[in-house]
Design a protein around this motif. Structure first.
Motif, PDB file in Angstrom:
ATOM      1  N   MET A 169       5.927   4.215   6.561  1.00 56.92           N
ATOM      2  CA  MET A 169       7.073   3.465   7.059  1.00 56.92           C
ATOM      3  C   MET A 169       8.387   4.178   6.739  1.00 56.92           C
ATOM      4  N   LEU A 170       8.488   4.745   5.538  1.00 57.09           N
ATOM      5  CA  LEU A 170       9.752   5.370   5.136  1.00 57.09           C
ATOM      6  C   LEU A 170       9.918   6.751   5.761  1.00 57.09           C
ATOM      7  N   ASP A 171       8.851   7.532   5.747  1.00 57.68           N
ATOM      8  CA  ASP A 171       8.923   8.872   6.325  1.00 57.68           C
ATOM      9  C   ASP A 171       8.496   8.795   7.788  1.00 57.68           C
ATOM     10  N   LEU A 190      -0.619   8.783  -5.900  1.00 58.45           N
ATOM     11  CA  LEU A 190      -1.360   9.764  -6.707  1.00 58.45           C
ATOM     12  C   LEU A 190      -1.304  11.166  -6.121  1.00 58.45           C
ATOM     13  N   LYS A 191      -0.239  11.475  -5.406  1.00 57.71           N
ATOM     14  CA  LYS A 191      -0.058  12.817  -4.851  1.00 57.71           C
ATOM     15  C   LYS A 191       0.721  13.676  -5.847  1.00 57.71           C
ATOM     16  N   LEU A 240      11.131   8.585  -1.491  1.00 54.72           N
ATOM     17  CA  LEU A 240       9.940   9.120  -0.831  1.00 54.72           C
ATOM     18  C   LEU A 240       9.012   9.802  -1.838  1.00 54.72           C
ATOM     19  N   LYS A 241       9.596  10.573  -2.754  1.00 54.63           N
ATOM     20  CA  LYS A 241       8.776  11.225  -3.778  1.00 54.63           C
ATOM     21  C   LYS A 241       8.129  10.196  -4.704  1.00 54.63           C
ATOM     22  N   ASN A 293       0.858  -1.177   0.000  1.00 59.00           N
ATOM     23  CA  ASN A 293       0.000   0.000   0.000  1.00 59.00           C
ATOM     24  C   ASN A 293       0.898   1.232   0.000  1.00 59.00           C
ATOM     25  N   PRO A 294       0.800   2.115  -1.000  1.00 59.47           N
ATOM     26  CA  PRO A 294       1.718   3.256  -1.062  1.00 59.47           C
ATOM     27  C   PRO A 294       1.598   4.180   0.142  1.00 59.47           C
ATOM     28  N   TYR A 295       0.407   4.241   0.747  1.00 54.43           N
ATOM     29  CA  TYR A 295       0.238   5.107   1.906  1.00 54.43           C
ATOM     30  C   TYR A 295       0.946   4.519   3.129  1.00 54.43           C
TER      31      TYR A 295
END
Length: 648
Positions: free
Chosen positions: A278-280, A311-312, A303-304, A271-273
């Motif tokens: 987790m990363l940030d 979809l941000k 992160l980007k 899940n990208p969210y």
């Protein structure tokens, strides 16, 4: 009073154990309450704080004490600056201490942390040459790390060592550093072998405790996971990933890198969210444990990228545009170029090909100096097999830079990366003269600078040597002269130098010719006669392919001319009878065949009017006979008797 305090502290140190730094710190604080300017007590307190890893407090002692304490204990002051993350200041203080190997070590560590790897390599080189009998193992380990960082930072030409040696396999530290150097050079399979060796040496080391082994194995496993993922060995990567947990990594930078590698290596679609969460994770790095710039650039790009998967698009476009607008463009820095690519991906909004170009080309008009955006557009054009448009956009960008009077823009115009892209695009279309001209222009610019890119001069010199133009040959000679003067040990530069001047002034290159490997030695063991007799090696089916091609191009041999042509059954009609002779007029229309006979009165009349082989009016002089007489019943003059009256 100060002397009495110094004596009391000295007596306390004699009674205390070397590890009882808390008691020493308490005694120093008690002494400083009586005399705040006691230099001896301040010095001892600063050392005790350093022993307790309280580096910020130790630096505060030096800053509050003033100039006297800094001059009394400059080495401790430099070390406090280094451990508190002020690497440049620490290197400057340590460099002023001309004597003492300890100060040189602090200077090297501070320069390494400040990412001045070339200066770090020079310090370690001086340390090894000044006393070759001591510290050789530690210096070899540290120099291996510096060599890898030089390659990663884009200064590969400054790295002295090209391949790992046998001595690198003697300790896990040297094997690990050699593996890092191989990764930086892109030699992943060699890095895989070296990392396995480093892991084995660390596991079976007798000099480390179990806790120390676990701490040393963590960065090795993180690096090994990255290499296996790059090589596509997913099963082996799973095994390595199961050997450690990112939460167990003490170093914050290594922990962050481990989390990224674990996420990339996961086969399950995440899940990208949740991945972004987790990363940030809000990790903030201090100055002494933050990732290097090239590492931080990759982490930020990851992160980007996760944001784009979520979809941000608008958020990524705003954040990257804000940074790009605050910088002086154009710029060839890797960080800004990466941000330009991410900005382009955000504006493309998940599209690719021609659909992406509809979004990207207007952005290029608004930001003509965004190199990351330009490179993205070039890549899209290449992906849709339109290199001509890619070249046009790159040449237009070059034209803008060439018209600028600023020297910085001229340096960007002939930057090695952009020149390499232009040469690759030209060669993909067979425009070798344009590629040679591009290299010649770049070499002509860089030869006037103090620090030209050596790899670019090599490529330009090698290409220009093949030209018959005297100007190109002269420029190639100048390029190899610069390379040869900078590094006399570079055999490739020496060979180019000899090739450039051999036909002009052979006496000038006598010494260089003696250093090159003789031709007879290079061809030793090669049987020239057997190679000539064997001819050009061909695959097993090459002869059949050649004969088939020849028969298509030059026709069949004479004996095959009378051979009936074989017709596929699929091309024959269903009622085909091979015993019957086919009608030779079967390809003509029915009315054009000799067997055609028209039916009915009108049909016979049409046959009579046909002129195939007959006489036409022009042949008998009827061209000037005037208009033909109309038959009765046609027109206004015929058969008025049967004409009916119309309504009036």
């Amino acid at each position: 009073m100060a002397a009495a305090n110094a004596q009391s502290i000295s007596a306390l140190l004699q009674k205390s154990s070397l590890d009882d730094h808390e008691e020493i710190l308490k005694a120093c604080n008690a002494a400083l309450k009586k005399s705040k300017t006691d230099i001896a007590a301040q010095h001892v307190k600063a050392v005790a704080l350093l022993k307790l890893d309280r580096y910020e407090e130790a630096l505060h002692v030096f800053e509050s004490a003033g100039k006297n304490l800094k001059e009394t204990a400059p080495l401790e002051y430099a070390y406090s600056l280094y451990k508190d993350g002020k690497s440049k200041e620490a290197a400057d203080v340590a460099a002023r201490l001309k004597d003492g190997r300890a100060a040189r070590h602090v200077e090297a560590q501070a320069l390494y942390r400040a990412e001045d790897f070339q200066a770090t390599a020079n310090v370690y080189r001086d340390l090894q040459s000044s006393d070759p009998t001591t510290e050789q193992s530690d210096l070899r380990i540290n120099r291996g790390a510096v060599e890898a960082q030089l390659i990663w930072s884009g200064k590969r030409i400054l790295a002295e060592r090209r391949k790992p040696g046998r001595e690198d396999l003697e300790a896990f530290e040297t094997a690990y550093n050699a593996a890092c150097g191989s990764i930086a050079r892109g030699e992943l399979r060699q890095a895989e072998v070296l990392l396995k060796r480093a892991k084995e040496l660390c596991k079976y080391s007798d000099d480390l405790s179990d806790e120390e082994k676990a701490a040393e194995l963590l960065p090795i496993c993180v690096q090994q996971l990255y290499v296996l993922e790059r090589l596509g060995k997913s099963e082996e990567a799973k095994v390595v990933a199961s050997e450690f947990k990112a939460a167990d990594v003490a170093d914050k930078a290594t922990k962050q890198i481990a989390q990224h590698n674990l996420l990339v290596g996961s086969e399950e679609p995440s899940n990208p969210y949740l991945a972004h969460k987790m990363l940030d994770n809000g990790a903030r790095f201090s100055d002494d444990d933050k990732p290097f710039r090239f590492q931080q650039r990759v982490l930020n790009a990851n992160l980007k990228t996760v944001d784009l998967h979520a979809l941000k698009f608008d958020g990524v476009a705003r954040s990257t545009s804000k940074v790009l607008k605050s910088q002086q463009l154009p710029s060839t820095s890797a960080e800004l170029t990466s941000l330009g690519v991410l900005n382009a991906a955000a504006h493309a909004r998940g599209e690719d090909g021609k659909s992406a170009l509809k979004h990207l080309l207007p952005e290029l008009e608004r930001s003509p100096y965004n190199i990351g955006l330009l490179l993205t557009i070039i890549q899209v054009y290449v992906s849709i097999h339109n290199p001509t448009s890619a070249i046009n956009h790159l040449e237009s960008f070059f034209t803008h830079l060439e018209r600028s009077p600023l020297e910085t823009k001229q340096e960007i115009r002939f930057s090695p990366g952009l020149v390499t892209i232009a040469v690759a695009l030209y060669k993909s279309q067979g425009r070798h003269s344009h590629a040679s001209r591009e290299l010649a222009q770049a070499a002509s610019y860089w030869r006037r600078t103090s620090d030209p890119p050596q790899l670019l001069l090599r490529a330009a010199g090698a290409t220009l040597l093949e030209s018959l133009d005297p100007e190109d040959t002269s420029l190639a000679a100048e390029s190899f002269t610069i390379l040869h003067e900078k590094n006399r040990q570079d055999m490739l530069a020496a060979a180019g130098y000899v090739a450039a001047y051999a036909s002009k002034d052979s006496s000038k290159v006598k010494n260089e010719v003696a250093q090159l490997t003789p031709v007879l030695q290079l061809i030793q063991g090669i049987d020239v006669d057997s190679l000539e007799n064997a001819g050009i090696p061909q695959p097993s089916n090459a002869l059949a392919i050649a004969q088939k091609t020849a028969s298509r191009k030059r026709g069949a041999p004479d004996q095959a001319l009378n051979r009936p042509k074989r017709i596929r059954k699929s091309r024959l009609p269903k009622d085909h009878d091979s015993a019957k002779v086919p009608d030779p007029e079967r390809w003509l229309q029915l009315r054009d065949r000799s067997t055609y006979r028209a039916k009915g009165k009108k049909g016979r009349k049409k046959d009579a009017d046909r002129t195939q082989g007959g006489i036409v009016a022009d042949d008998v002089g009827m061209k000037d006979a005037g208009p033909p007489t109309r038959p009765p019943g046609v027109g206004s003059g015929g058969n008025k008797k049967n004409k009916k009256k119309g309504k009036k």
